[in-house]
Every structure is written in structure tokens, then in C-alpha cells.
Design an enzyme around this catalytic site. Structure first.
Site, PDB file in Angstrom:
ATOM      1  N   ASP A   1       0.790  -1.559   0.090  1.00  0.00           N
ATOM      2  CA  ASP A   1      -0.219  -0.021  -0.116  1.00  0.00           C
ATOM      3  C   ASP A   1       1.068   1.170  -0.017  1.00  0.00           C
ATOM      4  O   ASP A   1       1.801   1.604   0.869  1.00  0.00           O
ATOM      5  CB  ASP A   1      -0.888  -0.071   1.453  1.00  0.00           C
ATOM      6  CG  ASP A   1      -1.638   1.288   1.314  1.00  0.00           C
ATOM      7  OD1 ASP A   1      -2.463   1.109   0.317  1.00  0.00           O
ATOM      8  OD2 ASP A   1      -1.907   2.075   1.993  1.00  0.00           O
TER       9      ASP A   1
ATOM     10  N   GLU B   1       1.435  -0.584  -5.307  1.00  0.00           N
ATOM     11  CA  GLU B   1       0.532   0.820  -5.618  1.00  0.00           C
ATOM     12  C   GLU B   1       1.948   1.800  -5.141  1.00  0.00           C
ATOM     13  O   GLU B   1       2.112   2.161  -4.403  1.00  0.00           O
ATOM     14  CB  GLU B   1      -0.354   1.502  -4.432  1.00  0.00           C
ATOM     15  CG  GLU B   1      -1.188   2.334  -4.367  1.00  0.00           C
ATOM     16  CD  GLU B   1      -1.598   2.677  -3.325  1.00  0.00           C
ATOM     17  OE1 GLU B   1      -2.368   3.067  -3.307  1.00  0.00           O
ATOM     18  OE2 GLU B   1      -1.405   2.296  -2.700  1.00  0.00           O
TER      19      GLU B   1
END
Length: 540
Positions: A195, A237
Site C-alpha cells: 500500500d 501501488e
């Protein structure tokens, strides 16, 4: 390298299926729906955070990395999910949220109590922060330093104040990250979605901390996988400009870092191309990252659990996309994003929706499907911020969309019950019984994509049709090519190609409708919003 030809499926346990009627989805609910997931053709599930959390940011505010939120199940349930998924040939990857923790995490609770805490330097503190920045991640008016009265100091949070940033320059924190990874790898996960990888590597400049090159953290993570879990992957990401992307895949001396990245370049520019009805915009997009594909692998997607982030487009390009797909202010979030699912953005025009996913599945890399995309689910703009695209999965036209047997008031999040995207009109059960449904199209698209691994291993070549409304590219592997052609306009088009391809045999393998068995590159017909994948065997 299993991930190169996998179809990824992203789901949020909380809103996927409620097995015990308490109003919130759970791991047993996912287990009960594995046969459905398998029947569609998905090969890897990405589970959004299921850790214990206050859930102030959809679970991305983690307070325990080594457990399952009791509302969602237990570690035994998780182990059962891994086992049952494995029996069906389905892998599981999970979110690894290491940029920050919840302020309810034991590390932070201890750190904020005393400057002498052993966890004090797990976070980033300052007595008199000089930075007057607002949150660079969410782009709203919010300071990034929060005062903590107990020690008369401030902690850093680039996102929300309930998410304190970890100090990843601290070797002790890195050691804890490795422990977290090993814990879940031992339980059988096939990797991690990192993330906010762009935030991990680009922290706010703080005078008293030397962050160094935080990309090297991914090398340590990759080393762990190579040594003990060689089949596992790291998916990042990283929403950054194209020239910054190579550093997420490899170090300057060739050390491997992440295996895959979300393809934010293709994501933004595909929507720009659809806003313009422009094929040439699509083909120009391929050039933005074509030069680094040899060291990389992409995960292509249309929509997911966050906003459609348009930040790296030019200002004029952003205006084009926003005015087309989010003309009303309540359709937007954080000033740079759109909080809608695809079908409402395309006015539920099935031909354009099919074209969109044919594009996504035909790009270099692997495709990602967000739960509900396969049936054309809509959004609920009455919900706050990004929750508009996080409504419960619509399984049937029964009460609560077949998601839960609880009373409506107890639902974790309301189902879509009105309008053309109501669960009474859009649901799995209805579409499973109709061969012409959107779900049937999706199953066929996935089947064709899995049968054509040339997209994942072939060499990409951008083709030049004689119409700017048409995009075309091909993949070549040995003596075989796959040509993908798309008409982004509402016009019926007859185009031709400037190419040195010498076809021996040409077979249509995916089309918006049948064009006949004969394929002629000098007179190539396309319906409005039409698409054609053609397999070409060459003489040479």
C-alpha cells in the site's frame, strides 16, 4: 512466474458476503463464494485489509498486523480460506500497510506516552516542525503534523491524523516489517500488495532524520521471498511519473525490488481516451511506459476501491476527464479524483463498457477486476467520499442483495436499492441465467485472455491504423501474433494498417460481434465502439 498470466480479483471482505447474518462480510463468506470466484476464472484474490482496525480508513488504519479483525473471522478462518482457495487453484495476496499504523496500535500508544519509549523512534516526531505543508496525499486542507500533549511534541501523518507515519529509516521498523511478512507467508499467502509504495519511498523531508534511499526496503523484502518463498510476489501501488517507475522494479545495479506495479499510466490515459473518443490517445499512452516493460510487469485496472486519481494528467486533460465523467461536484473527491464506478460513468452503455474491458484485458501485463465489475455494479453517491464505490456485492434480488440476512439497519454499508443499478436489476443470480448478460461477456473475456498467454510474454508493437479514432497494437511470440484493434468512436469505421506483417492465416478470437471468418487488414471493419482480437500466423 504464475502472476504473468493470472486474472486478479480484488475484494473487500467486509462487503463481499455475510455468512452469519450480523451485517458485515466475513472470511467464511469468502470461503462460501470461492466456487463462484473459480467459475468466473479468477486465479488470484487480492484481499483488502482484514486486520483489527478502528476502520476510520476502510481498514488501512491497522492496529494489529498479526491477527484478523474478530468481526471478520479468525486466523483459523484465514487458514481455511487459504486451503480451500488452493484446492481450486486460486492464490491469495494481502495488503501490507507499512507507511503508517493506526494511532491505536500498541507501538504508537507506547510511543506517545514517553520520549523514552522503545517504540518512540518507530514514528516520526518533532518538537517544532518547520513544515507548513498540508496533506500531500489527500490534497485537502489538512496539516501533516499532529500535536501530542503527553510528550509536548508532534507526530507526522501524511494521510489522516489517525494514521501515524512509521519511520522506515529505522532498522528496527524494517525488521518488524519482515516479521509481519514471514507470519502471513507461513500461513500460505502468495504475496503482498504494498500500500502507498510511493509514500513509502518519498517521505516528507524532516531535518533530523536521514531517510536515505527507501527503495532499498523493497530489496530486503524481495531477498526474503527469494530465499524462503520464491513463488510469492510484491505488487506495488506507486502513482508516480513514468521516469520514476524503473526504481521500483530494479536498483541501479540490477537488484530486484517489486515484481509488479499497478499501471496508473494506462488507467488515467484510458479514461482520457474514452473522454475524447480517441484511439490515438490510447496508442500514445503505450509509449509512456513501453521503454521499461522489459524490467517490469504491470497490473492493469479500470476501477478499484479508491478514487480514480487523475493527478498526473495535465490540468487541461484532467478537466476533460472530469467534465465528461464527473460533471457534478459530488462525483469528485480530493479535488483530483472521481468517486464513481465505470457503468455510471459510461451511462450504462453496454457496448462502451465491453470495449473498455477489452482494452484493459488487451494491455501488456495482467488484468485486475474489482468485485462487482463483472456484473456492472454502480455506485452510491450518497455515501461519504470513496465509500460510494464500496457498497456490498449484489448476489441476487433477495433482501439486502443476498449479501446478508440481517435487518437493513444493521448492514455495515447500505446496498444499492434504487435506480438502474439497484440490486433488483443488477445481480449475479440473474446474470448467471442469461447467456447475453454482462457477466457472461466477462466470463468469455477472461477465458479468451487466459488462453492467449502471448499477451503476457509477446513483444509489443504499436500499429498505425489510418483513423485517429482507432487504436491498435500487436504482441509477437515466435511465429504468432495477436492483434488487438479498438474503435473508440460512435462511428462505423473501415480502416487499414501500415504494417510489414505477412499473414499466413488469421483467426478472429474476440469480437464485439461476429464479423465473419475472413480478416482483411486492408479493409478492416469496426462497429461503433467495436473491438477485434485477431490471431495471426505468419509465413516467416
Amino acid at each position: 512466474m504464475w502472476y504473468r498470466n493470472a486474472i486478479f480479483y480484488s475484494l473487500d471482505v467486509k462487503v463481499f458476503y455475510d455468512s452469519n447474518g450480523d451485517g458485515i462480510g466475513d472470511l467464511q463468506g469468502v470461503i462460501q463464494k470461492l466456487n463462484y470466484i473459480n467459475s468466473i476464472g479468477y486465479g488470484c484474490i487480492w484481499l483488502l485489509p482484514f486486520y483489527p482496525s478502528p476502520k476510520l480508513d476502510n481498514g488501512y488504519d491497522v492496529k494489529d498486523y498479526f491477527n484478523v479483525d474478530p468481526l471478520l473471522g479468525s486466523l483459523d478462518d484465514f487458514s481455511q480460506l487459504i486451503d480451500e482457495a488452493s484446492k481450486r487453484g486460486i492464490r491469495i495476496i494481502i495488503d501490507l500497510v507499512i507507511n503508517h499504523t493506526s494511532v491505536e496500535h500498541p507501538w504508537f500508544l507506547d510511543a506517545q506516552n514517553s520520549r523514552d519509549s522503545k517504540y518512540r523512534h518507530f514514528y516520526i516526531w518533532d518538537d517544532d516542525p518547520k513544515s507548513d505543508e498540508t496533506s500531500i496525499r489527500t490534497r485537502d486542507v489538512r496539516e501533516i503534523w499532529e500535536y501530542s500533549e503527553k510528550t509536548n511534541s508532534y507526530y507526522l501523518h501524511e494521510y489522516f491524523k489517525h494514521q501515524a507515519d512509521l519511520n522506515l529509516a529505522n532498522p528496527e521498523v524494517v525488521s518488524e516489517v519482515i516479521k509481519i511478512m514471514e507470519f502471513w507467508l507461513e500461513l500460505g499467502v502468495s504475496g503482498f500488495r504494498i500500500d502507498a509504495a510511493h509514500a513509502v519511498t518519498n517521505p516528507v523531508d524532516v531535518e533530523h532524520i536521514d531517510f536515505g534511499n527507501l527503495h532499498t526496503l523493497f530489496e530486503k523484502m524481495n531477498d526474503l521471498l527469494k530465499e524462503k518463498y520464491p513463488d510469492a510476489i510484491l505488487l506495488g501501488e506507486a502513482d508516480v511519473p513514468p521516469d520514476e517507475l524503473p526504481a521500483y522494479f530494479l536498483s541501479s545495479d540490477g537488484r530486484p525490488r517489486l515484481h509488479m506495479l499497478f499501471n496508473f499510466i494506462s488507467n488515467k490515459h484510458t479514461f482520457l481516451a474514452f473522454a475524447r473518443n480517441s484511439g490515438i490517445t490510447l496508442t500514445k499512452m503505450l509509449g509512456l511506459y513501453h521503454g521499461i516493460e522489459k524490467a517490469s510487469y504491470w497490473l492493469n485496472f479500470g476501477r478499484h476501491h479508491d478514487e480514480l486519481n487523475l493527478e498526473l494528467l495535465s490540468e487541461s486533460e484532467r478537466k476533460e476527464v472530469l467534465s465528461t465523467f464527473a460533471p457534478d461536484e459530488n462525483m469528485r473527491v480530493f479535488s483530483h479524483g472521481i468517486r464513481r464506478r465505470l457503468p455510471p460513468m459510461l451511462n450504462n452503455e453496454i457496448k462502451r463498457m465491453k470495449l473498455f474491458y477489452a482494452v484493459i484485458f488487451g494491455l501488456p501485463g495482467a488484468p485486475l477486476v474489482y468485485y462487482g465489475e463483472e456484473i456492472g455494479m454502480g455506485d452510491d453517491l450518497d455515501l461519504e467520499e470513496r465509500n460510494s464505490v464500496r457498497t456490498p456485492m449484489q448476489w441476487s434480488d433477495e433482501t439486502n442483495a443476498g449479501f446478508s440476512t440481517c435487518s437493513y439497519e444493521k448492514l455495515y454499508r447500505p446496498v444499492i436499492s434504487e435506480g438502474e443499478f439497484s440490486y433488483r436489476k443488477v445481480n449475479v443470480l440473474d446474470q448467471q441465467n442469461h447467456p447475453d448478460s454482462f457477466l457472461s461477456f466477462f466470463c468469455h473475456l477472461i477465458k479468451i485472455r487466459k488462453q492467449n498467454s502471448i499477451i503476457s510474454k509477446g513483444n509489443l508493437d504499436v500499429m498505425q491504423p489510418d483513423s485517429e479514432k482507432v487504436a491498435a497494437w500487436s504482441f509477437k511470440y515466435k511465429e504468432t501474433l495477436l492483434m488487438a484493434v479498438y474503435n473508440l468512436s460512435s462511428d462505423k469505421i473501415k480502416t487499414s494498417f501500415t504494417t510489414d506483417i505477412i499473414p499466413f492465416r488469421m483467426i478472429p478470437i474476440l469480437e464485439d460481434e461476429q464479423y465473419g471468418d475472413e480478416v482483411d487488414l486492408s479493409e478492416f471493419n469496426l462497429n461503433p465502439y467495436g473491438f477485434r482480437w485477431v490471431q495471426i500466423f505468419t509465413k516467416n
